[in-house]
Motif scaffolding. Structure first.
Motif, PDB file in Angstrom:
ATOM      1  N   ASP A  53       0.860  -1.182   0.000  1.00 23.65           N
ATOM      2  CA  ASP A  53       0.000   0.000   0.000  1.00 23.65           C
ATOM      3  C   ASP A  53       0.899   1.236   0.000  1.00 23.65           C
ATOM      4  N   PHE A  54       0.750   2.093  -1.045  1.00 25.36           N
ATOM      5  CA  PHE A  54       1.680   3.217  -1.164  1.00 25.36           C
ATOM      6  C   PHE A  54       1.193   4.195  -2.217  1.00 25.36           C
ATOM      7  N   LEU A  55       1.585   5.486  -2.048  1.00 29.89           N
ATOM      8  CA  LEU A  55       1.146   6.539  -2.961  1.00 29.89           C
ATOM      9  C   LEU A  55       2.275   7.300  -3.644  1.00 29.89           C
ATOM     10  N   LEU A  56       3.474   7.334  -3.060  1.00 28.93           N
ATOM     11  CA  LEU A  56       4.533   8.166  -3.631  1.00 28.93           C
ATOM     12  C   LEU A  56       5.136   7.509  -4.873  1.00 28.93           C
ATOM     13  N   ASP A  57       6.054   8.223  -5.517  1.00 32.95           N
ATOM     14  CA  ASP A  57       6.616   7.799  -6.798  1.00 32.95           C
ATOM     15  C   ASP A  57       7.808   6.870  -6.572  1.00 32.95           C
ATOM     16  N   VAL A  58       7.734   5.691  -7.130  1.00 29.38           N
ATOM     17  CA  VAL A  58       8.744   4.649  -6.923  1.00 29.38           C
ATOM     18  C   VAL A  58       9.713   4.631  -8.100  1.00 29.38           C
ATOM     19  N   SER A  59      11.021   4.578  -7.794  1.00 34.38           N
ATOM     20  CA  SER A  59      12.029   4.534  -8.854  1.00 34.38           C
ATOM     21  C   SER A  59      12.632   3.147  -9.032  1.00 34.38           C
ATOM     22  N   GLU A  60      12.636   2.352  -7.945  1.00 30.82           N
ATOM     23  CA  GLU A  60      13.228   1.021  -8.054  1.00 30.82           C
ATOM     24  C   GLU A  60      12.694   0.121  -6.955  1.00 30.82           C
ATOM     25  N   VAL A  61      12.506  -1.150  -7.305  1.00 31.53           N
ATOM     26  CA  VAL A  61      12.138  -2.172  -6.325  1.00 31.53           C
ATOM     27  C   VAL A  61      13.061  -3.361  -6.512  1.00 31.53           C
ATOM     28  N   ARG A  62      13.573  -3.873  -5.422  1.00 30.08           N
ATOM     29  CA  ARG A  62      14.354  -5.112  -5.454  1.00 30.08           C
ATOM     30  C   ARG A  62      13.752  -6.106  -4.482  1.00 30.08           C
ATOM     31  N   PRO A 116      11.816 -16.397   3.356  1.00 28.20           N
ATOM     32  CA  PRO A 116      12.151 -15.052   3.856  1.00 28.20           C
ATOM     33  C   PRO A 116      12.358 -14.113   2.671  1.00 28.20           C
ATOM     34  N   VAL A 117      11.811 -12.917   2.772  1.00 32.95           N
ATOM     35  CA  VAL A 117      11.849 -11.963   1.664  1.00 32.95           C
ATOM     36  C   VAL A 117      12.352 -10.614   2.170  1.00 32.95           C
ATOM     37  N   THR A 118      13.287 -10.027   1.432  1.00 32.15           N
ATOM     38  CA  THR A 118      13.724  -8.661   1.686  1.00 32.15           C
ATOM     39  C   THR A 118      13.313  -7.815   0.483  1.00 32.15           C
ATOM     40  N   VAL A 119      12.457  -6.833   0.728  1.00 29.83           N
ATOM     41  CA  VAL A 119      11.977  -5.944  -0.318  1.00 29.83           C
ATOM     42  C   VAL A 119      12.562  -4.558  -0.078  1.00 29.83           C
ATOM     43  N   VAL A 120      13.225  -4.008  -1.085  1.00 31.70           N
ATOM     44  CA  VAL A 120      13.782  -2.655  -0.997  1.00 31.70           C
ATOM     45  C   VAL A 120      13.047  -1.777  -2.000  1.00 31.70           C
ATOM     46  N   VAL A 121      12.459  -0.692  -1.509  1.00 28.86           N
ATOM     47  CA  VAL A 121      11.717   0.238  -2.365  1.00 28.86           C
ATOM     48  C   VAL A 121      12.363   1.612  -2.251  1.00 28.86           C
ATOM     49  N   ARG A 122      12.822   2.146  -3.394  1.00 28.31           N
ATOM     50  CA  ARG A 122      13.346   3.509  -3.432  1.00 28.31           C
ATOM     51  C   ARG A 122      12.257   4.425  -3.981  1.00 28.31           C
ATOM     52  N   TYR A 123      12.053   5.568  -3.306  1.00 26.71           N
ATOM     53  CA  TYR A 123      10.918   6.403  -3.695  1.00 26.71           C
ATOM     54  C   TYR A 123      11.164   7.863  -3.358  1.00 26.71           C
ATOM     55  N   SER A 124      10.303   8.706  -3.895  1.00 24.09           N
ATOM     56  CA  SER A 124      10.359  10.138  -3.614  1.00 24.09           C
ATOM     57  C   SER A 124       9.002  10.733  -3.959  1.00 24.09           C
ATOM     58  N   GLY A 125       8.812  11.991  -3.565  1.00 20.76           N
ATOM     59  CA  GLY A 125       7.564  12.655  -3.901  1.00 20.76           C
ATOM     60  C   GLY A 125       7.253  13.773  -2.932  1.00 20.76           C
ATOM     61  N   VAL A 126       6.136  14.427  -3.192  1.00 19.16           N
ATOM     62  CA  VAL A 126       5.632  15.500  -2.344  1.00 19.16           C
ATOM     63  C   VAL A 126       4.332  14.988  -1.736  1.00 19.16           C
ATOM     64  N   PRO A 127       4.375  14.495  -0.499  1.00 18.13           N
ATOM     65  CA  PRO A 127       3.197  13.815   0.058  1.00 18.13           C
ATOM     66  C   PRO A 127       1.928  14.647   0.051  1.00 18.13           C
ATOM     67  N   SER A 128       2.041  15.965   0.258  1.00 19.56           N
ATOM     68  CA  SER A 128       0.840  16.800   0.326  1.00 19.56           C
ATOM     69  C   SER A 128       0.111  16.904  -1.004  1.00 19.56           C
ATOM     70  N   THR A 129       0.754  16.478  -2.091  1.00 15.48           N
ATOM     71  CA  THR A 129       0.073  16.509  -3.394  1.00 15.48           C
ATOM     72  C   THR A 129      -0.649  15.204  -3.686  1.00 15.48           C
ATOM     73  N   LYS A 130      -0.535  14.219  -2.808  1.00 17.94           N
ATOM     74  CA  LYS A 130      -1.126  12.915  -3.043  1.00 17.94           C
ATOM     75  C   LYS A 130      -2.432  12.762  -2.260  1.00 17.94           C
ATOM     76  N   SER A 131      -3.400  12.142  -2.896  1.00 18.90           N
ATOM     77  CA  SER A 131      -4.647  11.830  -2.204  1.00 18.90           C
ATOM     78  C   SER A 131      -5.163  10.493  -2.708  1.00 18.90           C
ATOM     79  N   ALA A 132      -5.976   9.852  -1.887  1.00 24.92           N
ATOM     80  CA  ALA A 132      -6.656   8.614  -2.265  1.00 24.92           C
ATOM     81  C   ALA A 132      -8.047   8.653  -1.662  1.00 24.92           C
ATOM     82  N   TYR A 133      -9.018   8.219  -2.444  1.00 30.16           N
ATOM     83  CA  TYR A 133     -10.413   8.213  -1.982  1.00 30.16           C
ATOM     84  C   TYR A 133     -10.863   9.597  -1.527  1.00 30.16           C
ATOM     85  N   GLY A 134     -10.217  10.632  -2.063  1.00 31.03           N
ATOM     86  CA  GLY A 134     -10.648  11.990  -1.783  1.00 31.03           C
ATOM     87  C   GLY A 134     -10.095  12.613  -0.526  1.00 31.03           C
TER      88      GLY A 134
END
Length: 497
Positions: A85-94, A123-141
């Protein structure tokens, strides 16, 4: 806070379009929801998280957030792909070191396809690199990221994680946390647990916080700004860390006069609820315009509006009681909200009695008499209120009436044994209303199904007991409003913006 129904069809259809054949027979995608009927697409299926490591950098002036989330988990099925579950902009996932494909689905789903399928129990290791401006993001209004004059705050219920870290966002999947945040020198970053270190380099200061006990995602918080921080300990030696925005204005004194009593209130609550379950406690009051407070684990969030009419220790009692009822023992599903709110409200009633401002029975009589039989208050079922009424006043006040009814039915000895034993016997886990009923029956030795049904599940005003009816009749008038009621009433909408 937020009340909504999400139409299941739209997201399900989107997920089907993303289906990629598994490279091995029997491997299937994880579900895009954990299975909560109130919020069908909150949380995810196919894995269980044990730890989040969040390394962040935040610029208050522009609201820019950069992050690397390292998520430790274990698969619970043969898994071809899974969601976060996530809203910001993702650049890479490993995933386990290898680059993984990713896309988005619905309003808050990050869909990840690992290079090779993951067998059950891996066992799983998930690495998510991300960035963004959180105040510009919305979900379900809506948004749960709150800008302040000198930074921002992430604190809301039933969700807030999407705006600042990828997660399995449901209380059923609790985990430990390391949160490390770099901010410009002169700004502070506050989160849950204990402060492990601070370091400064090239104009940036990094704050690293650790939550060593399991914590639900909605209880993770982040506050960035300029704070006055106070420290102390409870009588049992638990560190107390409180923080106040430096621009609270007229609310500053009342906020401090309330929140600075945290250690005292924790000491008092341990007498009813048992030893404090975490390794730090405290609260913070940022300069936000919201109206609610939230039991963010170990570091309670308070809106300045909670103190606009003066000090209010009752709201502090409410949120600290949640550290046992809601944080230590978390709900299994959002329909189980009564275990959180009914008992936190009842703790306020106990505090009222402690302060000599109205006994629990006087408060129960007052609430019962204040709502005639045709009041919509009685149509809300605290044991399963529905997502639209999850934070309705009735969940709090009728919920506390149910607690008092339980006390009347089982007697004080059994009642207080239940109150203290529940967080001990279910420590750091999840439980439902049905689990609580079974526990109360086991401790008291009494059948309680009819009582629970009457007070928690019937959309009508329960009949008063013969003793209470006689007491009210003798009074000839409605019960007198207890002196504590105004403070308690001020927290009736404690979880609404």
């Amino acid at each position: 806070m937020h009340r909504r129904l999400i139409a299941p069809g739209a997201l399900a259809a989107a997920s089907l379009l993303l289906a990629i054949p598994a490279s091995a027979a029997g491997f299937q995608p994880g579900a895009p929801g954990i299975g909560d009927p109130y919020y069908p697409y909150y949380g995810n299926g196919g894995y269980d998280v044990s730890h989040y490591d969040l390394r962040l950098k935040y610029q208050p002036q522009s609201d820019e957030l950069e992050g690397t989330a390292t998520i430790l988990a274990r698969t619970t099925q043969d898994l071809s792909r899974f969601d976060l579950d996530f809203l910001l902009d993702v650049s890479e996932v490993r995933v386990n070191g290898a680059k993984a494909a990713f896309t988005t689905s619905g309003q808050h789903e990050l869909v990840i396809t690992p290079a090779t399928p993951l067998p059950k129990g891996t066992p799983v290791t998930v690495v998510v690199r991300y960035s963004g401006v959180p105040s510009t993001k919305s979900a379900y209004g809506f948004t749960t990221w709150h800008r302040t004059p000198d930074g921002a705050v992430a604190a809301d219920e039933p969700e807030s994680a999407w705006w600042w870290f990828p997660s399995n966002d449901h209380p059923l999947d609790k985990a430990t946390y390391d949160v490390s945040v770099a901010v410009p020198d002169g700004t502070q970053a506050i989160s849950n647990g204990t402060l492990q270190s601070t370091s400064s380099k090239l104009g940036w200061t990094r704050y690293t916080w650790r939550s060593a006990k399991p914590q639900a995602t909605y209880l993770a918080t982040l506050a960035i700004g300029k704070f006055d921080i106070t420290t102390g300990t409870t009588s049992a030696g638990i560190p107390v860390i409180n923080a106040y925005s430096k621009d609270l204005g007229d609310n500053d004194g009342a906020a401090r006069a309330s929140v600075e009593r945290t250690g005292e209130i924790v000491d008092w609550l341990t007498g009813y609820l048992g030893p404090y379950p975490f390794d730090s406690v405290g609260g913070y009051v940022p300069n936000t315009t919201t109206g609610y407070a939230l039991e963010t684990q170990t570091r309670v969030y308070y809106s300045p509006k909670q103190f606009a009419s003066g000090s209010n220790t009752s709201v502090v009692v409410h949120e600290l009681a949640h550290q046992w009822y809601g944080d230590d023992v978390s709900l299994k599903g959002w329909k189980d909200i009564w275990i959180n709110e009914g008992f936190a409200r009842y703790a306020q009633w106990l505090w009222s009695e402690h302060e000599g401002e109205g006994t629990t029975q006087e408060l129960a009589d007052y609430v019962y008499a204040s709502h005639p039989a045709d009041d919509a208050f009685w149509t809300v079922k605290p044991g399963d209120p529905g997502p639209d009424n999850q934070f309705d006043t009735a969940v709090y006040d009728r919920g506390a009436l149910a607690v008092q009814a339980l006390r009347d039915a089982v007697g004080d000895d059994a009642f207080f044994a239940i109150l203290k034993g529940w967080p001990r016997d279910h420590a750091y886990g999840n439980a439902s209303v049905a689990d609580f009923q079974a526990y109360a029956e086991k401790v008291s030795g009494k059948p309680l199904a009819a009582l629970f049904d009457t007070w928690l599940f019937q959309p009508s005003k329960p009949a008063a007991s013969a003793a209470r009816t006689a007491a009210v009749a003798r009074a000839a008038t409605a019960p007198v409003q207890p002196r504590s009621w105004k403070q308690i009433e001020a927290t009736n909408f404690v979880h609404q913006g």
